[in-house]
Design a protein around this motif. Structure first.
Motif, PDB file in Angstrom:
ATOM      1  N   ASP A 241       0.849  -1.194   0.000  1.00 50.24           N
ATOM      2  CA  ASP A 241       0.000   0.000   0.000  1.00 50.24           C
ATOM      3  C   ASP A 241       0.886   1.246   0.000  1.00 50.24           C
ATOM      4  O   ASP A 241       1.601   1.511   0.981  1.00 50.24           O
ATOM      5  CB  ASP A 241      -0.906  -0.018   1.234  1.00 50.24           C
ATOM      6  N   PRO A 242       0.874   2.030  -1.087  1.00 52.36           N
ATOM      7  CA  PRO A 242       1.781   3.198  -1.166  1.00 52.36           C
ATOM      8  C   PRO A 242       1.504   4.254  -0.094  1.00 52.36           C
ATOM      9  O   PRO A 242       2.393   5.040   0.241  1.00 52.36           O
ATOM     10  CB  PRO A 242       1.495   3.760  -2.574  1.00 52.36           C
ATOM     11  N   ARG A 243       0.293   4.251   0.474  1.00 53.50           N
ATOM     12  CA  ARG A 243      -0.052   5.254   1.501  1.00 53.50           C
ATOM     13  C   ARG A 243       0.749   5.059   2.782  1.00 53.50           C
ATOM     14  O   ARG A 243       0.957   6.006   3.547  1.00 53.50           O
ATOM     15  CB  ARG A 243      -1.552   5.174   1.825  1.00 53.50           C
ATOM     16  N   TYR A 244       1.177   3.805   3.040  1.00 49.52           N
ATOM     17  CA  TYR A 244       1.764   3.514   4.350  1.00 49.52           C
ATOM     18  C   TYR A 244       3.177   2.926   4.289  1.00 49.52           C
ATOM     19  O   TYR A 244       3.729   2.570   5.329  1.00 49.52           O
ATOM     20  CB  TYR A 244       0.856   2.531   5.113  1.00 49.52           C
ATOM     21  N   LYS A 245       3.735   2.807   3.065  1.00 50.09           N
ATOM     22  CA  LYS A 245       5.049   2.151   2.940  1.00 50.09           C
ATOM     23  C   LYS A 245       6.095   2.760   3.866  1.00 50.09           C
ATOM     24  O   LYS A 245       6.879   2.048   4.498  1.00 50.09           O
ATOM     25  CB  LYS A 245       5.535   2.237   1.486  1.00 50.09           C
TER      26      LYS A 245
END
Length: 887
Positions: A241-245
């Motif tokens: 998930d790019p939001r939380y990497k």
């Protein structure tokens, strides 16, 4: 059996209530269901899926046990040593709840009684009230070997349970440890998955802010249970998930608790759910538990056994879980940490007995390591040692056995098999033994405490196929009847019971417990809805047996039991098969009324076409029914015998036999009786597994029958009597007679009026069939005269045409009908159809209908148009014909 009593004149109607009781009593008195060890016979065995001792007969039991009884009666009649082992399950939680309710009414409880007195009280209840369902199974006609009735808490099965537990423990396959389980806060026990009933409900989803420990913002998590945040030990996101990497590995401050918890990356997180970030509460969620094991997160249990917040819940200690939810949400809102609340559909699990919502909870329990056991149980099905029917269930069985989890076998109740383990209070040593342990094997202390938990009810049930046969002792029953031949049960316990019996049977007996596992579907109401008391659509088998008779109920269930399909049961279907029972009774009575008192049957002869045909069809049926029953096609078997008896024997043969019954020629009369009695003899035996009561009564009235029908042999096919040529000729004759009847009806010819038929045959074979069966034509179609012609010229005018593959025929109607009356009737019908046709045509011509209507609705109107058009053409042709006659 008293043969003199059975030869009384038959009553005009079948009074099932009195006769069912009469025969059930006679069967039980005569000990007909007890299996033997005759070395000259093959063995066949079934173990009953033990109903709960608290239970009463429901429609699922009726289906399940009817199918079993059909097979057992069939095999018993076919010369097998047939054993059907009956029994009941002690139903730990259910039975304990029943007695606890009684105690509550007496203003006491089990704790006040103490364990020993409470167990005595339950045994007392079992002795007084625990046998209802057994009596109801007998009422259903179940031919179980009641001398071998077992109970999952009887002495023999208790011995088996202890030996299995000890052996599995010593083999390292039973262990004690902390794991997440379903917990009932009311019953105070762990529950198996199958003991949790899930219901859809309208819930909510809360969005809560979890601040980052470094002060740089927060993560919003979505949850359906905000109160469990008190036990959070992490927040999980999907690593893709790019939001939380960039946040994976960082720490958060758990609101209200102020404990630091990590952000972890786990591919099990659904990026589409909520915000894509979820709280991890390992002690109170099954998925979170597995996730915590993967990431080495701690487990914090925040609830006690009553689902109230414990000391780990800080300021919320003592609150019920739902009161805690309310307070937690209020406090989050006060601290501006609650972002929003949205409606969300949930599936809530409740205890199958008390309906209390269960609580996932980590606790110390006893487990079976199932993977090594499951591997062999799966191989047994793959290699064909056991076959699961329908085949479609194999994939689900394979998937479950491949991904099986360890089995929690301990329950925190008192009624059941107490776990045979003792703990030393001085050194903590655990000792497992079949006999009571009094001295610690490690330190020699005598301060020992037996485990207070009992075993999961499914544990003793898993041993049922061999423990009921006497294991661990080496008994004749075990030698003769294990492995059992077939298990018949509902598909919904394939995993929770069938699979466990497979595992235990293979492990302790070195052979799978069944050769076949037949999984029947659910019985639903007429519209396909699941039956439930709340819907008011439950069909009680005891009530409908009183109303329609047991045989009709059994036959209905068998006729609807198609493999892999749910049964849609409506009372009109049962009523229809009650008519079938009456049809059997009345047809038999008709034959008996034409039989002299001193008549002694002989082997029938095929003296005419109808004799040859019915004897051939009967023996084909004998063959087909065996194939169907051997393949567990109960519906095919039931429908086949229904069709034969009603449509072939009653509608055709008995009608054609009436001149034979009344013949002055003794040879013809006797042979007609011999053929009829031969058919009845075979049909009663074929039907007996399905309809045991009426067939026993009718069998007793047959000449020269002095024993029970179930001791007679099941019919076999006499290949010498199968005559395909006669069957083809009879089919042709039936089609011809049916077409003449239809033509008479269409033309309005009075049923009592005789007609002439002119036949143009296309081959001599069919001409011969008609020539040789003029009596049948006269009897069943009122054909007074049959003439053969070489051309249709002059015959088709003013005649009803009868077209068959091998001939044309013409029935002149001039002088047989009132043409003016017929024309008036047809014109009225013509006007109505024209009006209907115009409505449909107008509808199909409307653009808005064609554009907006569903395809199936449009097709329905087109089908109507085609039907009305065809009917109109037929009516117009008949009007033209009648006008030609009258003109």
């Amino acid at each position: 059996m008293d043969s003199n009593e059975s030869k009384k004149e038959m009553a005009k109607s079948y009074e099932f209530a009195d006769l069912e009781k009469k025969w059930l009593d006679k069967w039980l008195e005569s000990d007909l269901f007890t299996a033997t060890h005759d070395p000259g016979k093959l063995n066949f065995s079934i173990v009953i899926p033990p109903p709960n001792v608290t239970g009463v007969l429901h429609i699922g039991h009726a289906l399940n046990n009817t199918l079993q009884d059909i097979l057992v009666r069939y095999k018993r009649m076919d010369g097998f040593n047939a054993l059907w082992v009956p029994g009941t399950d002690h139903a730990g939680i259910a039975t304990q709840n029943v007695v606890e309710r009684q105690l509550k009414a007496e203003k006491t409880n089990r704790e006040e009684l103490g364990r020993e007195k409470f167990i005595e009280r339950v045994w007392k209840w079992k002795a007084e009230s625990g046998g209802r369902i057994i009596e109801q199974l007998k009422r259903l006609g179940c031919s179980c070997d009641w001398t071998r009735e077992r109970f999952t808490l009887d002495e023999g099965l208790s011995k088996a349970v202890k030996e299995v537990f000890v052996r599995l423990y010593n083999e390292g396959l039973i262990y004690r440890g902390d794991y997440i389980i379903n917990w009932c806060p009311r019953c105070h026990t762990a529950l198996a998955d199958i003991e949790v009933e899930h219901e859809p409900t309208d819930g909510k989803i809360w969005y809560m802010k979890y601040p980052l420990a470094d002060g740089n913002g927060f993560i919003t998590v979505a949850t359906t249970r905000p109160e469990t945040m008190l036990g959070d030990t992490g927040v999980a996101v999907n690593p893709d998930d790019p939001r939380y990497k960039d946040l994976v590995g960082k720490e958060l401050i758990l609101p209200l608790v102020n404990r630091k918890i990590p952000v972890i990356g786990d591919s099990a997180v659904d990026m589409e759910f909520g915000t894509g970030a979820v709280k991890v509460t390992p002690a109170h969620d099954f998925n979170d538990f597995e996730m915590a094991l993967r990431h080495n997160l701690p487990f914090i249990n925040i609830f006690d056994i009553n689902a109230k917040v414990n000391e780990n819940g800080g300021q919320y200690q003592g609150l019920d879980r739902y009161e805690a939810r309310k307070r937690v949400v209020e406090d989050l809102e006060t601290q501006d940490l609650l972002l929003k609340i949205e409606p969300h559909a949930l599936s809530i699990g409740g205890c199958y007995r008390c309906k209390t919502i269960v609580e996932p909870r980590v606790s110390k329990q006893w487990f079976v390591n199932t993977k090594p056991l499951a591997k062999k149980a799966l191989e047994a099905v793959i290699n064909g040692e056991t076959k699961i029917l329908p085949d479609s269930w194999f994939r689900m069985y394979e998937e479950w056995m491949t991904n099986i989890k360890d089995w929690c076998i301990s329950r925190q109740i008192w009624w059941g098999h107490r776990i045979p383990a003792w703990r030393c209070e001085d050194c903590g040593e655990i000792m497992v033994s079949e006999k009571e342990v009094t001295i610690c094997s490690k330190c020699g202390s005598s301060r020992l405490m037996q485990e207070t938990d009992v075993l999961d009810t499914w544990f003793s049930s898993a041993l049922w196929p061999f423990s009921t046969l006497g294991w661990p002792d080496k008994t004749k029953d075990l030698e003769h009847y294990y492995p059992t031949s077939v298990l018949i049960t509902s598909f919904d316990i394939l995993f929770f019971w069938v699979a466990r019996m497979m595992m235990m049977g293979i492990h302790f007996m070195d052979a799978a417990p069944f050769k076949f596992v037949y999984l029947h579907a659910l019985v639903r109401d007429a519209s396909g809805q699941k039956m439930s008391k709340s819907k008011g659509n439950v069909i009680d088998p005891l009530i409908i047996m009183d109303q329609y008779g047991t045989d009709a109920v059994r036959f209905t269930l068998a006729a609807l039991a198609a493999q892999g399909r749910d049964i849609k049961l409506a009372e009109d279907r049962i009523e229809g098969y009650k008519h079938f029972v009456n049809k059997i009774w009345n047809a038999t009575r008709l034959v008996f009324m034409n039989m002299p008192d001193d008549f002694s049957p002989n082997q029938p002869k095929a003296m005419n076409l109808s004799d040859k045909w019915i004897l051939s069809r009967l023996n084909t049926l004998n063959k087909d029914l065996r194939i169907a029953l051997d393949n567990f096609d109960f519906d095919v078997a039931a429908r086949s015998i229904y069709s034969f008896f009603w449509h072939e024997f009653c509608d055709w043969y008995l009608e054609l036999a009436k001149p034979g019954f009344n013949s002055d020629n003794p040879e013809i009369k006797n042979n007609t009786l011999n053929v009829s009695l031969y058919v009845l003899d075979n049909v009663f035996r074929l039907l007996h597994p399905f309809m045991p009561f009426v067939t026993e009564e009718l069998w007793a009235n047959l000449p020269n029958k002095t024993d029970f029908i179930m001791k007679a042999s099941y019919p076999v096919c006499d290949e010498s009597l199968i005559d395909k040529k006669s069957e083809e000729e009879m089919i042709f004759l039936q089609e011809f007679i049916s077409l003449v009847r239809n033509a008479r009806s269409d033309m309005g010819v009075h049923p009592g009026t005789n007609v002439k038929i002119f036949v143009l045959p296309h081959n001599n074979e069919m001409k011969d069939v008609l020539s040789q069966n003029l009596n049948a034509l006269g009897l069943l179609a009122r054909v007074q005269e049959l003439s053969f012609i070489t051309s249709s010229d002059g015959y088709s005018k003013n005649s009803a045409a009868i077209i068959l593959k091998d001939l044309e025929a013409f029935m002149p109607i001039e002088g047989l009908v009132d043409t003016k009356t017929e024309i008036d009737k047809l014109k009225k019908e013509q006007s109505k159809i024209l009006a209907d046709l115009e409505k449909v045509n107008n509808k199909l011509s409307r653009e808005d209908f064609i554009q907006r209507a569903k395809p199936e609705a449009i097709q329905k109107e087109k089908d109507k148009f085609a039907d009305f058009t065809a009917r109109l053409e037929k009516i117009e042709a008949r009007i033209k014909m009648f006008e030609g006659i009258s003109g």
